[in-house]
Design a protein around this motif. Sequence first.
Motif, short mmCIF file in Angstrom:
data_model
loop_
_atom_site.label_atom_id
_atom_site.label_comp_id
_atom_site.label_asym_id
_atom_site.label_seq_id
_atom_site.Cartn_x
_atom_site.Cartn_y
_atom_site.Cartn_z
N GLU B 37 -6.18 7.36 -2.94
CA GLU B 37 -7.15 6.78 -3.67
C GLU B 37 -8.33 6.83 -2.70
O GLU B 37 -9.31 7.53 -2.87
N CYS B 43 -6.09 2.22 1.90
CA CYS B 43 -5.44 1.51 0.55
C CYS B 43 -3.75 1.64 0.54
O CYS B 43 -3.46 0.78 -0.42
N GLY B 44 -3.28 2.53 1.26
CA GLY B 44 -1.88 2.54 1.09
C GLY B 44 -1.36 3.34 -0.07
O GLY B 44 -0.02 3.72 -0.20
N THR B 45 -1.98 3.88 -1.02
CA THR B 45 -1.84 4.51 -2.17
C THR B 45 -0.90 6.09 -1.82
O THR B 45 -0.22 6.39 -2.59
N CYS B 46 -1.41 6.66 -0.65
CA CYS B 46 -0.89 7.82 -0.38
C CYS B 46 0.35 7.71 0.32
O CYS B 46 0.89 8.69 1.11
N LYS B 47 1.23 6.66 0.02
CA LYS B 47 2.66 6.44 0.94
C LYS B 47 3.59 7.57 0.42
O LYS B 47 3.90 7.89 -0.58
N TYR B 67 0.69 -2.07 3.42
CA TYR B 67 1.58 -1.69 2.16
C TYR B 67 2.83 -1.05 2.31
O TYR B 67 3.48 -0.54 1.34
N LYS B 69 6.75 0.24 3.99
CA LYS B 69 8.15 -0.25 4.75
C LYS B 69 8.00 0.85 5.80
O LYS B 69 8.78 1.85 5.72
N ASN B 92 6.04 8.25 -6.70
CA ASN B 92 5.64 8.44 -7.92
C ASN B 92 5.93 9.53 -8.37
O ASN B 92 6.42 10.89 -8.24
N ASP B 325 -12.54 -5.85 -7.24
CA ASP B 325 -11.53 -6.75 -7.78
C ASP B 325 -11.96 -7.59 -8.80
O ASP B 325 -11.37 -7.98 -10.00
N ILE B 328 -12.80 -5.92 -12.01
CA ILE B 328 -11.36 -5.63 -12.74
C ILE B 328 -10.96 -6.65 -13.32
O ILE B 328 -10.59 -6.63 -14.53
N ARG B 329 -10.88 -7.92 -12.62
CA ARG B 329 -10.15 -9.10 -13.36
C ARG B 329 -11.00 -9.32 -14.70
O ARG B 329 -10.30 -9.63 -15.66
N TYR B 344 -12.16 3.24 -10.81
CA TYR B 344 -12.69 2.56 -9.75
C TYR B 344 -12.36 3.29 -8.38
O TYR B 344 -11.72 3.78 -8.08
N LYS B 346 -12.55 1.62 -4.43
CA LYS B 346 -12.90 0.59 -3.57
C LYS B 346 -13.41 0.91 -2.23
O LYS B 346 -12.75 1.80 -1.71
#
Lengths: 113, 348
Positions: B37, B43-47, B67, B69, B92, B325, B328-329, B344, B346
Amino acid sequence: MQDRTLLCNTNEVPEDGMKQFELDDGTKVIVLRSGDEFYAYDAMCPHQEVELCEGFYDGCVLTCHQHLWQWDVKTGDMMGLAEAPLTSVAMELDGEDLYVCEPVMNRAAVGGR
Amino acid sequence: MMKVQVKARNRAFGFDTGVGESVLYSGLRTGVALPYECATGTCGTCKAKLIEGELDDQWPEAPGRKYLKSDQGEFLMCQCAAKTDLSIEIGNFVSEATPGAVIPAKFTGIVGGSRMLTPDVKAFTVELDRSTEFDAGQFVAVRFPGIGGYRGYSMVNFERRTQTLEFVVKKLPGGGVSEWLFDNEPTGVELEIFGPLGSATFYPGMGKNVLCIAGGSGIAGMMSIFSRGCQENYFADHQGYLFFGVRTANDAFYLDELAAFKAKHPENLHITVALSTEAVTDEVKAAFPGLEFDTGFVHEVAARKMKDHYDNIVAYLAGPPPAVDAAIRTLVLEARLSADSIRYDKFS
Ligand SMILES: Cc1cc2nc3c(=O)[nH]c(=O)nc-3n(C[C@H](O)[C@H](O)[C@H](O)COP(=O)(O)OP(=O)(O)OC[C@H]3O[C@@H](n4cnc5c(N)ncnc54)[C@H](O)[C@@H]3O)c2cc1C
Ligand code: FES
Ligand code: FES
């Protein structure tokens, strides 16, 4: 009867709202209320280490705020962009008290849903 | 060159990676749609999970690590390079890049010129070493000389194929790039660029009404989207709503450009500047008669004005994470938009 642990009183969870609880062993559980029905799941998003209680819940659909994965709270099934279901927590309603049953999370059972 | 073998949820594949090059960037540039992202460690999305091999973590303090472990070997693909051949696992689904999408690549760029838009907002252009295509709403990762890591910046301009990219930067006090950019004249400086990146993109073919909600410099990508829409006459038969949130009228910029969009399609474009900490004066309203001004947080102003206008909408959100955020909410809970019609970035 199975081993069970008191989780909360039902009136701690607002109507069509959600609340996170932590068990003694550190496990976090999210309880969601839909009318008079209660549902309990692993409090962490099945995608990443994000607490689902930071997301949005309208009484039916839970949305994780991080990447907008969504679930049908009645079943834990994926909706929209989600790529994995919620991990359900076995639970019993006894009067006004909610109990979680051992084992708390049966991850193996989830994939086969 | 080293090899990266990937086992994703749906398939296995591999690609080559160079010394010091992030696993994410090397995969993306070979046309694999790895998950990401921010592309810059937050953001942690590429984990991914390391199964075998050795990593060079170039930013062990990256905020996105919260984000992960890490005790289970998880790492951020955008911050780690390979030291040896790697075998990794991604939870994913990973597809090939969508046909027709521009495959990101490495460029060098020279800063062409810069101008101050407000005391803490600066715009600059970059001439790339060769031309590229990008989609309206995309960003690139930029590395400045002597400053560790890449920063994401969204393109302000839109031309289908171009060698010039235009950016706008809001100063973050104490930030590495911010302090350098605002203390120096960047013209002539050489930058490393990787892109184009990001999926908050707009295509005229989608046939939807467009809602843009931007906080501060989040306006960058929206300028690109509205440019493309105006160039291709999209707003002749689609509605375009844009909400631009700033603190005070003095913090607003691009108002002349926004007024020019409005003048092209006065019926179908609706552009509102939301001031969060100041009432709107008659003077401001008189200076920009084509624009609307309102007081409140941008997501609140948007929620108020968008009631009953959510039909056939695709929404674009950009800016500081709390602003995105909140928007989005509102869109999920109040407007009940489906998650796939919300796109979006961020700016964390
Ligand atoms: C998709 C996206 C688009 C963006 N678009 C814009 C835009 O158009 N305009 C705008 O003003 N801002 C934009 N931003 C924010 C921008 O990328 C910077 O975060 C911001 O300019 C502050 O940078 P800084 O160097 O001043 O602050 P810093 O606090 O020094 O750094 C900010 C970011 O840089 C990265 N970083 C810092 N140190 C390191 C390191 N040692 N190694 C690796 N990475 C590091 C991290 O991502 C960090 O969050 C965007 C961000 C994203 C994610
Ligand atoms: S962390 Fe919940 S959707 Fe990604
Ligand atoms: S894409 Fe790597 S942390 Fe955001």
